[in-house]
Write a protein that holds these residues in place. Structure first.
Motif, PDB file in Angstrom:
ATOM      1  N   TRP A  80      23.336   7.151-114.632  1.00 30.17           N
ATOM      2  CA  TRP A  80      23.711   6.377-115.817  1.00 30.17           C
ATOM      3  C   TRP A  80      23.070   6.929-117.081  1.00 30.17           C
ATOM      4  O   TRP A  80      23.627   6.822-118.176  1.00 30.17           O
ATOM      5  CB  TRP A  80      23.322   4.897-115.647  1.00 30.17           C
ATOM      6  CG  TRP A  80      24.444   4.076-115.096  1.00 30.17           C
ATOM      7  CD1 TRP A  80      24.536   3.515-113.863  1.00 30.17           C
ATOM      8  CD2 TRP A  80      25.664   3.757-115.773  1.00 30.17           C
ATOM      9  NE1 TRP A  80      25.737   2.871-113.720  1.00 30.17           N
ATOM     10  CE2 TRP A  80      26.449   2.991-114.875  1.00 30.17           C
ATOM     11  CE3 TRP A  80      26.168   4.037-117.042  1.00 30.17           C
ATOM     12  CZ2 TRP A  80      27.707   2.522-115.214  1.00 30.17           C
ATOM     13  CZ3 TRP A  80      27.433   3.560-117.379  1.00 30.17           C
ATOM     14  CH2 TRP A  80      28.180   2.810-116.477  1.00 30.17           C
ATOM     15  N   HIS A  83      25.594   9.286-117.993  1.00 31.20           N
ATOM     16  CA  HIS A  83      26.952   8.771-118.163  1.00 31.20           C
ATOM     17  C   HIS A  83      27.126   7.954-119.441  1.00 31.20           C
ATOM     18  O   HIS A  83      28.262   7.850-119.943  1.00 31.20           O
ATOM     19  CB  HIS A  83      27.353   7.932-116.947  1.00 31.20           C
ATOM     20  CG  HIS A  83      28.830   7.736-116.832  1.00 31.20           C
ATOM     21  ND1 HIS A  83      29.706   8.783-116.600  1.00 31.20           N
ATOM     22  CD2 HIS A  83      29.602   6.617-116.948  1.00 31.20           C
ATOM     23  CE1 HIS A  83      30.934   8.319-116.569  1.00 31.20           C
ATOM     24  NE2 HIS A  83      30.908   7.020-116.779  1.00 31.20           N
ATOM     25  N   ARG A  87      30.653   9.117-121.078  1.00 25.11           N
ATOM     26  CA  ARG A  87      31.795   8.205-121.232  1.00 25.11           C
ATOM     27  C   ARG A  87      32.259   8.113-122.680  1.00 25.11           C
ATOM     28  O   ARG A  87      33.402   7.713-122.943  1.00 25.11           O
ATOM     29  CB  ARG A  87      31.441   6.821-120.708  1.00 25.11           C
ATOM     30  CG  ARG A  87      30.351   6.104-121.465  1.00 25.11           C
ATOM     31  CD  ARG A  87      30.080   4.731-120.884  1.00 25.11           C
ATOM     32  NE  ARG A  87      29.042   4.027-121.621  1.00 25.11           N
ATOM     33  CZ  ARG A  87      28.668   2.782-121.365  1.00 25.11           C
ATOM     34  NH1 ARG A  87      29.253   2.106-120.384  1.00 25.11           N
ATOM     35  NH2 ARG A  87      27.735   2.198-122.080  1.00 25.11           N
ATOM     36  N   GLY A  92      37.665   9.873-119.792  1.00 16.59           N
ATOM     37  CA  GLY A  92      38.386   9.936-118.521  1.00 16.59           C
ATOM     38  C   GLY A  92      37.519  10.331-117.335  1.00 16.59           C
ATOM     39  O   GLY A  92      37.961  10.236-116.188  1.00 16.59           O
ATOM     40  N   VAL A  93      36.287  10.759-117.610  1.00 26.09           N
ATOM     41  CA  VAL A  93      35.392  11.199-116.529  1.00 26.09           C
ATOM     42  C   VAL A  93      34.704   9.980-115.921  1.00 26.09           C
ATOM     43  O   VAL A  93      34.084   9.182-116.629  1.00 26.09           O
ATOM     44  CB  VAL A  93      34.340  12.204-117.058  1.00 26.09           C
ATOM     45  CG1 VAL A  93      33.337  12.567-115.966  1.00 26.09           C
ATOM     46  CG2 VAL A  93      35.033  13.458-117.580  1.00 26.09           C
ATOM     47  N   SER A  94      34.789   9.850-114.598  1.00 31.63           N
ATOM     48  CA  SER A  94      34.242   8.676-113.926  1.00 31.63           C
ATOM     49  C   SER A  94      32.731   8.766-113.742  1.00 31.63           C
ATOM     50  O   SER A  94      32.138   9.851-113.819  1.00 31.63           O
ATOM     51  CB  SER A  94      34.910   8.492-112.557  1.00 31.63           C
ATOM     52  OG  SER A  94      34.490   9.516-111.669  1.00 31.63           O
ATOM     53  N   HIS A  95      32.133   7.617-113.458  1.00 32.48           N
ATOM     54  CA  HIS A  95      30.694   7.574-113.183  1.00 32.48           C
ATOM     55  C   HIS A  95      30.357   8.363-111.914  1.00 32.48           C
ATOM     56  O   HIS A  95      29.246   8.883-111.771  1.00 32.48           O
ATOM     57  CB  HIS A  95      30.235   6.118-113.034  1.00 32.48           C
ATOM     58  CG  HIS A  95      28.801   5.991-112.656  1.00 32.48           C
ATOM     59  ND1 HIS A  95      28.383   5.547-111.418  1.00 32.48           N
ATOM     60  CD2 HIS A  95      27.664   6.279-113.340  1.00 32.48           C
ATOM     61  CE1 HIS A  95      27.062   5.563-111.360  1.00 32.48           C
ATOM     62  NE2 HIS A  95      26.598   5.998-112.508  1.00 32.48           N
ATOM     63  N   TRP A  96      31.287   8.468-110.997  1.00 27.72           N
ATOM     64  CA  TRP A  96      31.074   9.217-109.758  1.00 27.72           C
ATOM     65  C   TRP A  96      30.758  10.686-110.055  1.00 27.72           C
ATOM     66  O   TRP A  96      29.961  11.319-109.375  1.00 27.72           O
ATOM     67  CB  TRP A  96      32.301   9.099-108.867  1.00 27.72           C
ATOM     68  CG  TRP A  96      32.292   9.955-107.626  1.00 27.72           C
ATOM     69  CD1 TRP A  96      33.221  10.884-107.266  1.00 27.72           C
ATOM     70  CD2 TRP A  96      31.317   9.949-106.572  1.00 27.72           C
ATOM     71  NE1 TRP A  96      32.888  11.463-106.071  1.00 27.72           N
ATOM     72  CE2 TRP A  96      31.719  10.905-105.624  1.00 27.72           C
ATOM     73  CE3 TRP A  96      30.148   9.228-106.354  1.00 27.72           C
ATOM     74  CZ2 TRP A  96      30.998  11.171-104.455  1.00 27.72           C
ATOM     75  CZ3 TRP A  96      29.413   9.482-105.194  1.00 27.72           C
ATOM     76  CH2 TRP A  96      29.836  10.437-104.264  1.00 27.72           C
ATOM     77  N   SER A  98      29.182  11.733-112.760  1.00 29.26           N
ATOM     78  CA  SER A  98      27.794  11.732-113.229  1.00 29.26           C
ATOM     79  C   SER A  98      26.821  11.580-112.065  1.00 29.26           C
ATOM     80  O   SER A  98      25.724  12.148-112.076  1.00 29.26           O
ATOM     81  CB  SER A  98      27.582  10.596-114.243  1.00 29.26           C
ATOM     82  OG  SER A  98      28.272  10.858-115.444  1.00 29.26           O
ATOM     83  N   ASN A 129      34.760  19.199-114.116  1.00 31.69           N
ATOM     84  CA  ASN A 129      35.511  17.939-114.126  1.00 31.69           C
ATOM     85  C   ASN A 129      36.020  17.582-115.524  1.00 31.69           C
ATOM     86  O   ASN A 129      36.247  16.418-115.832  1.00 31.69           O
ATOM     87  CB  ASN A 129      34.644  16.803-113.588  1.00 31.69           C
ATOM     88  CG  ASN A 129      34.514  16.835-112.078  1.00 31.69           C
ATOM     89  OD1 ASN A 129      35.357  16.324-111.354  1.00 31.69           O
ATOM     90  ND2 ASN A 129      33.450  17.466-111.591  1.00 31.69           N
TER      91      ASN A 129
END
Length: 359
Positions: A80, A83, A87, A92-96, A98, A129
């Motif tokens: 986080w 992230h 974000r 569009g990039v997910s926390h997954w 990060s 990504n």
């Protein structure tokens, strides 16, 4: 010249082989494992009083379960911390992504001296990504700054709160070592951010001086100096833009950094409770802060050897001798071994995908 500058400043398409050099990883993992096993074995034989094996049967698995939860919290806070910036720059990039970038960072930090491969690994996961290289680099740089600010402050607080009689005469030497490295890197970070032209000029002068000593490498040194000068300016502009558009993110990053390390420090205390040791929480945190100073820039992969040695030495003042080997193993497992294993899976998966693409 313009296209060359663009390629240097924003290499969005990184080569996995250059970031995850197989020979470097294998060599680093080998030395990391060898030094760690040798050091823990030495700790075991040096401190074995006949109670070590007996203590294994008395471990409270309730506290080990708590450590597993704290490990998950550690990985989430680490992801986080990145992230909150990602974000904003790449919605569009997910926390997954990060999360994977964070554990890849931890794995490469474990198999390279002084965490040398950690940053490039994290950046590669982001750029693969869809995050621009300059943005991924800026996030890595900003959070490095947060760590460089937090650690010296934590050191000052620790030395004020701790009972120095409990850790002997090693404290002054450890503090000098830790503060010297952290303040040196913090100064370099601040200069690169606020005075990029000055830092770039200094790099060019260093390169010119080295070129006189090593004339055969003059062209490479000049190219390195030019690229560094351009990159520092580019990344400084990117960092300034991120922070000016989102002024609350850096304070938030400092808060997350504080929670991240406090969680790490408290994990030691929970491990001790699981071993039946009721240690003073403040003393445990203070000792761990000092150890962090020692191993963060250690010349061995993952601080191996240094970490185990200082854990057994300093925690030996408050932990029964027979429990030191088990505590050392559990401490290193939850703080580094387990996250590094998760990171290894992520890195190997990335390399597999890159190989399939090239095939």
């Amino acid at each position: 010249m313009i296209s060359n500058t663009k390629q240097t400043a924003e290499p969005d398409k990184q080569d996995a082989k250059s970031v995850f050099n197989k020979k470097v990883i294998i060599k680093g993992a080998f030395w990391f494992a060898l030094i760690t096993v040798a050091t823990i074995a030495a700790v075991f034989f040096y401190t074995n009083t006949g109670d070590t094996v007996k203590a294994l049967s008395h471990i409270s698995y309730k506290y080990i379960a708590i450590c597993i939860v704290m490990l998950f919290v550690d990985l989430m806070l680490g992801s986080w911390r990145n992230h909150i910036y990602i974000r904003k720059m790449a919605p569009g990039v997910s926390h997954w992504v990060s999360f994977r970038a964070n554990v890849a960072n931890m794995f490469m930090g474990a198999v390279t001296p002084a965490h040398g491969g950690a940053g490039p690994a994290q950046i590669f996961v982001y750029t693969s990504n869809g995050v621009k290289f300059v943005d991924a680099f800026a996030v890595t740089l900003i959070n490095l700054g947060a760590t460089l600010i937090f650690m010296p402050l934590a050191g000052f607080i620790a030395i004020m709160l701790m009972d120095t009689t409990e850790v002997g005469s090693m404290v002054p030497a450890m503090l000098r070592y830790g503060f010297s490295f952290f303040l040196l890197f913090l100064l370099a970070f601040l200069l690169a951010f606020w005075k990029p032209l000055l830092v770039g000029t200094i790099i060019k002068k260093i390169a010119a001086g080295l070129a006189k000593i090593l004339p055969k490498r003059k062209d490479k040194l000049e190219k390195w100096a030019d690229n560094s000068f351009q990159s520092i300016s580019k990344y400084q502009q990117s960092c300034s833009l991120i922070l000016s558009k989102n002024p609350l993110l850096f304070p938030l990053s400092l808060v997350i950094t504080t929670l991240l390390y406090v969680n790490k420090y408290c994990m030691q205390w929970v491990i001790l409770l699981g071993l039946g040791v009721n240690a003073n929480l403040v003393q445990v945190i203070s000792i761990q802060i000092l150890i962090q100073f020692m191993i963060y820039f250690a010349p061995t992969p993952g601080g191996s050897g240094f970490a185990e040695g200082f854990i057994s030495t300093l925690f030996g003042k408050i932990v029964p001798t027979g429990l030191i080997p088990i505590f050392t193993l559990l401490q290193r497992s939850f703080l580094l071994f387990f996250p590094a294993l998760i990171g290894a899976y992520v890195v190997l998966n990335l390399l597999r995908k890159q190989t399939m693409k090239q095939g």
